[in-house]
Design an enzyme around this catalytic site. Sequence first.
Site, short mmCIF file in Angstrom:
data_model
loop_
_atom_site.label_atom_id
_atom_site.label_comp_id
_atom_site.label_asym_id
_atom_site.label_seq_id
_atom_site.Cartn_x
_atom_site.Cartn_y
_atom_site.Cartn_z
CG HIS A 53 -1.63 -1.43 1.29
ND1 HIS A 53 -2.64 -1.86 0.45
CD2 HIS A 53 -1.35 -2.48 2.11
CE1 HIS A 53 -2.96 -3.11 0.77
NE2 HIS A 53 -2.20 -3.51 1.76
CD GLU B 5 -1.62 -9.95 4.67
OE1 GLU B 5 -1.49 -9.02 5.49
OE2 GLU B 5 -2.23 -9.81 3.58
CG HIS C 120 0.69 -6.82 2.52
ND1 HIS C 120 -0.23 -5.98 1.95
CD2 HIS C 120 1.61 -7.10 1.56
CE1 HIS C 120 0.11 -5.75 0.69
NE2 HIS C 120 1.22 -6.42 0.41
ZN ZN Z 1 -2.06 -5.36 2.74
#
Ligand code: ZN
Length: 270
Positions: free
Chosen positions: A65, A234, A158
């Site tokens: 992002h 993640e 992430h």
């Molecule tokens: Zn993400």
Amino acid sequence: MVLAGCQASGGSAVTGVSVPQVSIPSSATPSTQVATSGSPSTTAPATTSSTAAASGKVVVLDAGHNGGNASHVAEINKLVPAGRGETKPCNTTGTSTNAGYTEHAFTFDVAQRVGAALTAKGVKVVYTRTNDTGVGPCVDKRAAVGNAANVSAVVSIHGDGSTSAGAHGFHVAYSSPPLNAQQGEPSTSLATTLRDGMRSAGFTSANYIGQDGLSARSDLAGLNLSTRPAALIECGNMRNASEAAEMSSAEGRQHYASAIAAAIEAYLKV
Ligand code: ZN
């Protein structure tokens, strides 16, 4: 991130090539330093040659992002190639903790910390973004950064945002079914090494997605488009209270970064 991989999509885009798995070139030259002191050998030589194996290799760190995404909706929603014949939005805003600490800030900070640790070991680090105020880059552009021929590993960072009750833990995604040889064993090895490194550092694998901290995915553009060993971690669930607390603190982020950097270094030494 999108939750729940759709494994069962019958896309058979696999390029029927079964290239023999060529493992990552293991560091060529064992250093031939001759000890001049007459002292008995110590434990140093092994450490030295291991470090040399990672030194000089190139790693791409892809912080998920970006800080400007939320205010640039049209640019972010533009469709781009996502692999397997699909398209996806250029990028997304990412998630946040319930208190509002953003995933883009988390990933940027962790990537910088991982990069600092690897750079200190002589690894050459390339980032897909170098600030947390820009827009994108689009997922296909990020993949292109990683696809340079000399890149030994691509790691996307992430934080997840599952609102399922009790959902917590990290997981590492890899492309499956693989679309090229590098998405096969080299990428699963990278993912497994990251998983093991996270566990060694005390992190718990996810209880709501994947299996044993690993998640085979066919729907992640960056992994689908990669031609180098690639994995996406993640780090935790930002909607889980205790993980949100760790991810929101500098000490916590250093904990994640140290684990990831050590795992990448271990992967490069193989
Ligand atoms: Zn993400």
